[in-house]
Design a protein around this motif. Structure first.
Motif, short mmCIF file in Angstrom:
data_model
loop_
_atom_site.label_atom_id
_atom_site.label_comp_id
_atom_site.label_asym_id
_atom_site.label_seq_id
_atom_site.Cartn_x
_atom_site.Cartn_y
_atom_site.Cartn_z
N CYS A 112 0.83 -1.11 0.09
CA CYS A 112 0.01 0.04 0.08
C CYS A 112 0.76 1.30 -0.08
O CYS A 112 1.76 1.29 0.69
CB CYS A 112 -1.05 -0.03 1.20
N ARG A 113 0.63 2.24 -0.98
CA ARG A 113 1.45 3.30 -0.88
C ARG A 113 0.53 4.38 -1.04
O ARG A 113 -0.20 4.61 -1.88
CB ARG A 113 2.38 3.46 -2.24
N LEU A 114 0.74 5.34 -0.04
CA LEU A 114 -0.40 6.35 0.18
C LEU A 114 0.21 7.58 0.31
O LEU A 114 1.12 8.02 0.53
CB LEU A 114 -1.03 6.13 1.58
N SER A 115 -0.55 8.64 -0.84
CA SER A 115 0.24 9.99 -0.79
C SER A 115 -1.13 10.95 -0.17
O SER A 115 -2.19 10.70 -0.90
CB SER A 115 0.39 10.67 -2.20
N LEU A 116 -0.89 11.65 0.79
CA LEU A 116 -2.01 12.26 1.47
C LEU A 116 -1.74 13.67 1.51
O LEU A 116 -0.65 14.03 1.83
CB LEU A 116 -2.22 11.78 3.03
#
Length: 534
Positions: A302-306
């Motif tokens: 899982c790769r998240l950019s927030l």
């Protein structure tokens, strides 16, 4: 699946909904039997010392999340599959949740990291108030609205909610939310370069002191030591502000079922399949984000950019629900395999999950757009709404362009601008108006029976639409689609009853996992939803 037919006469098995919590709780002990170790209800398993000890000695990862082992001599707690040599039975005690362990003064094992176990499958398989509370807590409701807000959503007093959670989980809503904040803090500490003060507030702590004390208490390490330990283990912070982590699940898992469905129904601009990953935009409480989910052996990358790190807990929770990662595939497959007509489908691709959603309201809108049309047509209709009413976003790493429009944004749309039949325009505008004014609430903690009744009262909501929303937006594992064209084709080929009423009666033996039976039945047709994209 996007395949449907006009509403057929629909027969409901009388009395099932009134007995639903009992049926669901009983199913966990009756149908999940890995090896020779049957599992009782998750709410009581920690009280069965003999079975817990046997599970710990077998190091069976399928029990992770069902209970936690606390070691009296070392004052640490572990998941059942912890690789260390099990202690003597006299030195073990068992708890139903990580929060209960922490509240009793135990700290998390540094080897097996029990705080990262898959969630208990009970919370997504049950319809009672405790399960609904857990789904809301996982979505961050306590952090955003406090215990009174949680109680209001459940329709109980705060005292009743506290009492129910303590009785079953050994910890109240504040302790459960605190445990979740600690895990969020750990992820931010180990995967980002954020200053510790920013980590503390992003994880939901009210002060630096509370953050420091909680991290030391739960992990027996100071925040700085956690970051140093992660660096020595080869973990490096994500680039461009991205957060990389692993989402665990219980084996087995058939990735084609999940990612094939999501990719083949993806709305252009909101979702895409790129470089072996499913990517999509997320609308979150404090901002928005972009997630990339890649299937791997034993976990999902899982790769998240927030835009706001305070949304990390909610983003992770929604991704887990999207992929149904807290399911218990052993229990599901054992029950469905007992039907000789389904057994070959289960054996061919065990561990199928129910593709769900990150936003129940979004899915309800998409379900209406998908009524009686092909998958391609449903995507086209949704893409038009996105371009006209969605909020633009930047995606330097791919082709995502918009957030899916909110109900409030869609409430003001001009029905004449919709390239839909007049009756479906009415269905869509009525739905978004009810969502926008709050008279219809689709959320993780919604009561499945009540929402079904409310949806059925809306114009244009027949059995197929109600059940597909219940299955994918609300997460009811027993939702069933007897009028779906793909299901009817599968029934015909397998020798199952062809009419919706007869098929519903025949499917009674698949309860409480009929939504999973739908996933297996859909494999009879060679449809893109069943395969990873090339």
């Amino acid at each position: 699946m996007g395949l449907s037919v006009p509403a057929w006469p629909y027969t409901r098995v009388k009395g099932v909904r009134a007995r639903e919590p009992e049926v669901r709780a009983r199913s966990m002990s009756d149908f999940r039997q890995p090896l020779d170790l049957p599992v009782p209800d998750a709410g009581t398993m920690h009280n069965d010392t003999e079975r817990c000890v046997r599970a710990v000695r077998s190091k069976d990862a399928r029990f992770d999340g069902w209970f936690f082992t606390a070691v009296l001599t070392t004052r640490i707690y572990c998941r059942p599959s912890c690789p260390v040599v099990p202690p003597k039975a006299a030195n073990m005690t068992f708890y139903p949740s990580a929060a209960a362990c922490q509240q009793a003064g135990f700290r998390a094992c540094k080897r097996c990291r029990p705080d990262t176990s898959p969630g208990s499958p009970e919370w997504n398989a049950r319809a009672d108030s405790v399960a609904r509370a857990m789904r809301l807590i996982q979505d961050g409701v306590v952090d955003r609205e406090g215990v009174p807000g949680l109680a209001a959503r459940l329709g109980y007093s705060a005292r009743q909610v506290e009492r129910q959670l303590l009785a079953e989980l050994g910890a109240g809503p504040l302790a459960l939310a605190r445990s979740q904040r600690a895990q969020t803090a750990r992820v931010l500490i180990e995967t980002t370069e954020l200053p510790m003060a920013e980590v503390a507030f992003a994880a939901g702590f009210s002060s630096i002191r509370t953050f420091n004390d909680t991290v030391r208490e739960v992990f027996a390490l100071a925040p700085g030591e956690l970051r140093s330990r992660a660096a020595r283990g080869g973990r490096t912070p994500g680039t461009s502000g991205a957060i990389s982590l692993r989402l665990p699940y219980r084996a087995p898992l058939t990735p084609g079922n999940l990612f094939g469905h999501l990719a083949s129904t993806a709305v252009p601009g909101v979702e895409e399949w790129r470089d072996g990953a499913y990517r999509r935009t997320l609308t979150l409480p404090h901002g928005h984000g972009i997630v990339a989910l890649t299937p791997q052996s034993g976990h999902i990358d899982c790769r998240l950019s927030l835009t706001d790190p305070r949304d990390l807990t909610q983003a992770i929770s929604r991704c887990r629900r999207l992929l149904d990662l807290d399911a218990d595939p052993v229990a599901v497959d054992e029950q469905l395999r007992s039907d000789p007509l389904l057994a070959p489908l289960v054996d061919e691709g065990p561990g199928r999950r129910v593709p769900r959603t990150v936003d129940p309201a979004e899915f309800a809108v998409r379900a209406v757009l998908g009524q009686q049309v092909s998958t391609a047509a449903a995507r086209t209709h949704a893409a038009r709404l996105v371009r006209a009413h969605g909020i633009p976003v930047e995606d330097p790493e791919g082709g995502l362009t918009h957030l899916f429009p909110t109900s409030e944004a869609l409430a003001g749309l001009d029905p004449e601008a919709l390239a839909l039949p007049r009756s479906r325009r009415t269905t869509l505008t009525t739905l978004v108006a009810a969502l926008a004014d709050g008279s219809l609430r689709l959320e993780e903690g919604a009561d499945w029976t009540d929402v079904r009744t409310e949806l059925a009262a809306l114009p244009g909501f027949g059995p197929w639409t109600v059940e597909v929303v219940a299955m994918r937006a609300l997460g009811d594992p027993d939702a069933f689609l007897p009028t779906d064209l793909g299901i009817r084709r599968a029934a015909e080929q397998l020798g199952l009853p062809a009419t919706p009423a007869a098929l519903t009666a025949r499917a009674d033996r698949w309860r409480p996992w009929r939504a999973y039976a739908v996933q297996y039945l859909w494999t009879v047709d060679d449809h893109p939803i069943n395969h990873l994209p090339a």
